[in-house]
Design a protein around this motif. Structure first.
Motif, PDB file in Angstrom:
ATOM      1  N   UNK A  48     -12.048 -23.003 -23.282  1.00  8.94           N
ATOM      2  CA  UNK A  48     -13.198 -23.901 -23.356  1.00  8.94           C
ATOM      3  C   UNK A  48     -12.727 -25.348 -23.493  1.00  8.94           C
ATOM      4  N   UNK A  49     -13.622 -26.273 -23.212  1.00 12.54           N
ATOM      5  CA  UNK A  49     -13.295 -27.695 -23.351  1.00 12.54           C
ATOM      6  C   UNK A  49     -12.905 -28.012 -24.787  1.00 12.54           C
ATOM      7  N   UNK A  50     -13.604 -27.401 -25.750  1.00  3.40           N
ATOM      8  CA  UNK A  50     -13.303 -27.656 -27.164  1.00  3.40           C
ATOM      9  C   UNK A  50     -11.906 -27.156 -27.533  1.00  3.40           C
ATOM     10  N   UNK A  51     -11.548 -25.981 -27.020  1.00  2.00           N
ATOM     11  CA  UNK A  51     -10.216 -25.444 -27.308  1.00  2.00           C
ATOM     12  C   UNK A  51      -9.130 -26.335 -26.722  1.00  2.00           C
ATOM     13  N   UNK A  52      -9.330 -26.794 -25.493  1.00  2.00           N
ATOM     14  CA  UNK A  52      -8.336 -27.660 -24.852  1.00  2.00           C
ATOM     15  C   UNK A  52      -8.237 -28.996 -25.580  1.00  2.00           C
ATOM     16  N   UNK A  53      -9.377 -29.559 -25.983  1.00  2.00           N
ATOM     17  CA  UNK A  53      -9.363 -30.823 -26.723  1.00  2.00           C
ATOM     18  C   UNK A  53      -8.554 -30.677 -28.004  1.00  2.00           C
ATOM     19  N   UNK A  54      -8.754 -29.576 -28.710  1.00  2.00           N
ATOM     20  CA  UNK A  54      -8.027 -29.334 -29.969  1.00  2.00           C
ATOM     21  C   UNK A  54      -6.524 -29.229 -29.707  1.00  2.00           C
ATOM     22  N   UNK A  55      -6.147 -28.527 -28.637  1.00  2.00           N
ATOM     23  CA  UNK A  55      -4.733 -28.366 -28.310  1.00  2.00           C
ATOM     24  C   UNK A  55      -4.096 -29.699 -27.917  1.00  2.00           C
ATOM     25  N   UNK A  56      -4.841 -30.543 -27.194  1.00  2.00           N
ATOM     26  CA  UNK A  56      -4.321 -31.862 -26.807  1.00  2.00           C
ATOM     27  C   UNK A  56      -4.118 -32.730 -28.044  1.00  2.00           C
ATOM     28  N   UNK A  57      -5.121 -32.742 -28.923  1.00  2.00           N
ATOM     29  CA  UNK A  57      -5.040 -33.562 -30.136  1.00  2.00           C
ATOM     30  C   UNK A  57      -3.861 -33.141 -31.002  1.00  2.00           C
ATOM     31  N   UNK A  58      -3.627 -31.828 -31.065  1.00  2.00           N
ATOM     32  CA  UNK A  58      -2.524 -31.308 -31.884  1.00  2.00           C
ATOM     33  C   UNK A  58      -1.182 -31.397 -31.174  1.00  2.00           C
ATOM     34  N   UNK A  59      -1.200 -31.884 -29.927  1.00  2.00           N
ATOM     35  CA  UNK A  59       0.016 -31.980 -29.122  1.00  2.00           C
ATOM     36  C   UNK A  59       0.737 -30.640 -29.092  1.00  2.00           C
ATOM     37  N   UNK A  60      -0.025 -29.595 -28.843  1.00  2.00           N
ATOM     38  CA  UNK A  60       0.489 -28.227 -28.863  1.00  2.00           C
ATOM     39  C   UNK A  60       1.506 -28.017 -27.741  1.00  2.00           C
ATOM     40  N   UNK A  61       2.740 -27.611 -28.077  1.00  2.00           N
ATOM     41  CA  UNK A  61       3.782 -27.459 -27.051  1.00  2.00           C
ATOM     42  C   UNK A  61       3.681 -26.161 -26.261  1.00  2.00           C
TER      43      UNK A  61
END
Length: 206
Positions: A48-61
């Motif tokens: 989902x857009x929310x999941x991707x936004x969270x991963x981007x903010x957390x700089x998930x590798x």
């Protein structure tokens, strides 16, 4: 009904694309049409857009965003950290190590769902795992994350909580420029992918 029509359109397009692939490439398919249809109907490919936004903010590798639009579209508008692999170039050897690997989760996105679903279906039909789709694409991302609409106060708490998250994500992403591409290369460098003898199939999704 709308989702079924979209999936049908994508399957027809996929058939045309697969018809152009040399036989020695198609002989290694690992999923049947029935298996792919089951995955598509279960929506296991979506983030989902929310999941991707969270991963981007957390700089998930553990994720890699892959923009499957044209290079021109990518230059004008792209998500932070995304690389550009146009859907028309998906079968190029140049990008094989990005798509056929078990190191990170790739998330395809385009303006809507159609081209990213094409990319996902081709990848799955070839037996390439760890590939997913940003649900709704950039069109939905713009509405949900970049300009979320404030819900009515009478809505359920979970809807209000979702709006609060979207507002927070908007502010966090805006701090570094929500959409960036000016310093991003059209052709990404080769990733340090290590292949394993036998891959484990990724279960579930979003």
């Amino acid at each position: 009904m709308k989702t079924r029509v979209l999936i049908s359109v994508v399957f027809v397009s996929l058939g045309l694309l697969l018809a152009a692939i040399p036989q020695n490439t198609t002989s290694k398919y690992k999923l049947t049409a029935k298996e792919m249809l089951i995955e598509a109907n279960n929506s296991v490919m979506y983030y989902s857009a929310e999941e991707v936004a969270k991963l981007i903010i957390e700089d998930d590798p553990t994720i890699q965003l892959i923009d499957v639009r044209t290079p021109d579209e990518f230059e004008k508008y792209s998500l932070p950290g995304a690389i550009n692999i146009p859907v028309s170039d998906l079968l190029s050897d140049e990008f094989r190590d990005y798509l056929d690997q078990d190191v990170v989760y790739n998330i395809f996105y385009s303006n809507g769902n159609t081209n990213s679903l094409k990319a996902w279906m081709i990848a799955r039909q070839l037996g390439w795992e760890n590939n997913y789709v940003l649900q709704g694409g950039l069109n939905y991302w713009a509405d949900a994350i970049l300009a979320p609409s404030e819900p009515a106060s009478t809505l359920a708490n979970d809807e209000i909580a979702r709006y609060e998250f979207r507002k927070g994500a908007q502010q966090a992403l805006a701090g570094g420029g929500t959409i960036t591409s000016s310093d991003t290369e059209k052709t990404p460098p080769k990733p340090p992918v290590k292949r394993k003898p036998k891959k484990k199939r990724v279960q579930g999704g979003c």
